[in-house]
Design an enzyme around this catalytic site. Sequence first.
Site, PDB file in Angstrom:
ATOM      1  N   THR A   1       0.822  -1.214   0.000  1.00  0.00           N
ATOM      2  CA  THR A   1       0.000   0.000   0.000  1.00  0.00           C
ATOM      3  C   THR A   1       0.857   1.267   0.000  1.00  0.00           C
ATOM      4  OG1 THR A   1      -1.548  -1.263   1.341  1.00  0.00           O
ATOM      5  CG2 THR A   1      -1.914   1.108   1.201  1.00  0.00           C
ATOM      6  N   VAL A   2       1.785   1.350   0.952  1.00  0.00           N
ATOM      7  CA  VAL A   2       2.563   2.583   1.101  1.00  0.00           C
ATOM      8  C   VAL A   2       3.554   2.735  -0.055  1.00  0.00           C
ATOM      9  CG1 VAL A   2       4.029   3.927   2.640  1.00  0.00           C
ATOM     10  CG2 VAL A   2       2.298   2.402   3.595  1.00  0.00           C
TER      11      VAL A   2
ATOM     12  N   LYS B   1       7.818   1.300  12.345  1.00  0.00           N
ATOM     13  CA  LYS B   1       7.755   1.640  13.771  1.00  0.00           C
ATOM     14  C   LYS B   1       8.330   0.536  14.648  1.00  0.00           C
ATOM     15  CE  LYS B   1       3.216   0.036  13.129  1.00  0.00           C
ATOM     16  NZ  LYS B   1       2.840   0.225  11.742  1.00  0.00           N
TER      17      LYS B   1
ATOM     18  N   GLU C   1       9.656   9.588   9.596  1.00  0.00           N
ATOM     19  CA  GLU C   1       8.428  10.338   9.914  1.00  0.00           C
ATOM     20  C   GLU C   1       7.189   9.460   9.793  1.00  0.00           C
ATOM     21  OE1 GLU C   1       7.905  14.021  10.727  1.00  0.00           O
ATOM     22  OE2 GLU C   1       6.259  12.733  11.352  1.00  0.00           O
TER      23      GLU C   1
ATOM     24  N   GLY D   1       0.946   8.262  10.551  1.00  0.00           N
ATOM     25  CA  GLY D   1       0.679   8.325   9.117  1.00  0.00           C
ATOM     26  C   GLY D   1       1.240   9.595   8.506  1.00  0.00           C
TER      27      GLY D   1
ATOM     28  N   LYS E   1       4.810   3.134  18.661  1.00  0.00           N
ATOM     29  CA  LYS E   1       4.778   4.544  18.272  1.00  0.00           C
ATOM     30  C   LYS E   1       5.070   5.475  19.444  1.00  0.00           C
ATOM     31  CE  LYS E   1       1.670   3.634  14.399  1.00  0.00           C
ATOM     32  NZ  LYS E   1       0.249   3.440  14.007  1.00  0.00           N
TER      33      LYS E   1
END
Lengths: 427, 427
Positions: A12-13, A103, A127, A132, A203
């Site tokens: 997806t990313v 993460k 980041e 997100g 996170k």
Amino acid sequence: MTVRLGLIGTGTVGGGCLDILRNHKDEFRRHYGVDLEVVRVCSREPEVARSFGFADVFTSDYREVVTDPNVDLVIELIGGTTVAHDAVCEALRNGKAVVTANKALMATAGEEVFSLAEEHGVEVAFEASVGGGIPIIDPLKHSLIANRISKVMGIVNGTTNYMLTRMDEEGASYEEALADAQARGFAEADPSADVDGLDAAAKIAILSSIAFNSRVNLSDVHAEGIRNITTTDLQTARDMGYCVKLMAIGHRTDDGVDVRVHPTMIPLSHQMAKVNGVYNAIYVVGDAVGETMFFGEGAGAGPAASAVMGDVLEVARHIETGVTSFVGCTCTDSLPIVPMDDLETKYYIRFPVADRPGVLASMAGIFADFGVSIYSVVQRGQKEAGTVEVVYVTHVARERDIRAVVAKIASLDDVLHSEPSIIRVED
Amino acid sequence: MTVRLGLIGTGTVGGGCLDILRNHKDEFRRHYGVDLEVVRVCSREPEVARSFGFADVFTSDYREVVTDPNVDLVIELIGGTTVAHDAVCEALRNGKAVVTANKALMATAGEEVFSLAEEHGVEVAFEASVGGGIPIIDPLKHSLIANRISKVMGIVNGTTNYMLTRMDEEGASYEEALADAQARGFAEADPSADVDGLDAAAKIAILSSIAFNSRVNLSDVHAEGIRNITTTDLQTARDMGYCVKLMAIGHRTDDGVDVRVHPTMIPLSHQMAKVNGVYNAIYVVGDAVGETMFFGEGAGAGPAASAVMGDVLEVARHIETGVTSFVGCTCTDSLPIVPMDDLETKYYIRFPVADRPGVLASMAGIFADFGVSIYSVVQRGQKEAGTVEVVYVTHVARERDIRAVVAKIASLDDVLHSEPSIIRVED
């Protein structure tokens, strides 16, 4: 000069990153003087690489990316701490800059990653590992550094926030909300990383490390999830003027840093109470800036790719202009981790217990035995035959005493019918 | 190496900066390797400089700061576009980096400031010029640059937001709210920069310039303030499911950029509707990131000093490590400014008019003449003898037609009793 990218992972990313590049490559050159070229793509799905026109640079072996002398910058988007760990570390050892959304890796091997980066004089940016598309790591590492940060607190898991929102707004049960989240692709088939609070724990470990200039690893974070939360809890919270969120909290105290993830009641009037659905928000309190909040979409192709490609552009600018003194590890202090047992707060506890004489009295006695002072107790009508729900709200109490109370009640013969729901109250 | 600071201006924000330095100088060295020393302080109030222990480096002449060969970085905190302009430009000409909180300067002379900085190879930073302590300029210049930004919209003036909140929540009149804001030091004796929207206009000019990579000057911004807003407007808005905020809006359209400040109705369910009191929030929409929001305190010594000192630390890091390729002007495009007349939106207009037969009919006729379609019209009971308030809400209409309607109604004999209140509706 062209900065040559090696992409590992085209899910997806990764797909979102390739979309951004396809759409904005020219603007990146015009606005920021950064010329990006993808020279290597590693994926388990060759057809994805092909669909983006990268068939000729495709490989299924990450080693071909991290050792390729033509690659300046490796983008790691496979996640996890096994292959991803090796890919990132080998890339750094080979003098390549790394941008990652990982993460779990940063929360477990952050120190190793930063040391390697420093040793080899290259940059690591991450980041996208938290929140997100929300810029939060960069502000903590730059804009907010004149502050002593006392608290960083967030709704950083979109899946559980979506589930809690559905349960709260539509009265869906936990099981219905989970099935819905899975159907929409927000939750995995095995949802435990989300619903048990482990994703949020990674996170908040990352955010706390930066905010407090002291390394917090995933194993330092006390994590509880939302499995025991029911609509009764949400309704009772609302009646009390609160809503329930899975909060990730990092807190600097006189004794060190206190970092935890658990269902939390926050006042309905608080800005974070309005953060619903898959949105994320991170709240930062500093001695000069006061209260600030960063809000946005916490997941999805676009938002995560926005963060990854923002990092890529920034790191590429540094590579292009020969900047070698970027901000690396900022964990220059070594603050102790405050044990969860020492936490002092108010508690909401719902016990599903046997509906028979004497149960309430013995429970009340146990609270008294451990010195936990009760603010209110309500017995709700039966949900199942033979079971009643007893909801306690305490005054400020100590975690260790609460745990002792719960353990003691659980040890009573035929009293507790299922897991109690424990929610800390933040005012 | 020590980075030597020259501070011009020791008012609220300047004092806040000196407080931060006094409290955190050691941490800055330990965490970020940045050693800061104040070597020159210019003020109109020698006693302030003295109270911070800077009597020996005090001067009342800014030239002594900007020409001092010992000063590496000038912090300009006097505001305005006269002396501040000369101080900033002379500092840059003398090869000194500049950190400023000066929105008016950056919104009117941004191009000149950036050219001088580029010519002399020094850095200019101005995070504190918008949104107090909220990191927004840095995220727009770094984390969010992989996006094509379509909209940047904010509550960026704390004074008017405080006033509107008091009017909305407590039913205070405009005059009472203003007096209260003045008593608390939120509003100046001459409040026009705040209440007429000029302060917000400068801020949205700066944000739009960065977000759209195209220079927007203060004079390009259409600004309307809150002088004509009454509690009737706020109550009516609430009945319609909206609240009224003084919004600063920058919007990229097919025709260019549309930048404006005016009272705006936003749905009560929108995240920005909950931004009350002196808080600020800036909402950014990008093609990848989606909707993000940055929230925090928009004014005050601490928040503004947090932003100034964040910039100082960042610029000082660059000076210390010899980085000369920082991000300067990002206005690489030249997009046209869309004329306000071309705006198409829904309008709320309240006319205080004569209470006599025929007035409603002639007003309705004028709306029809200019082709403005009405969604609802409500006549409220008398507030003063002989005056009634007629509230129109239109369907989507064009600004030029609305202005023509208002001008025509104003030209009728003895109809309009005071200024109408015009509020654009954003859904």
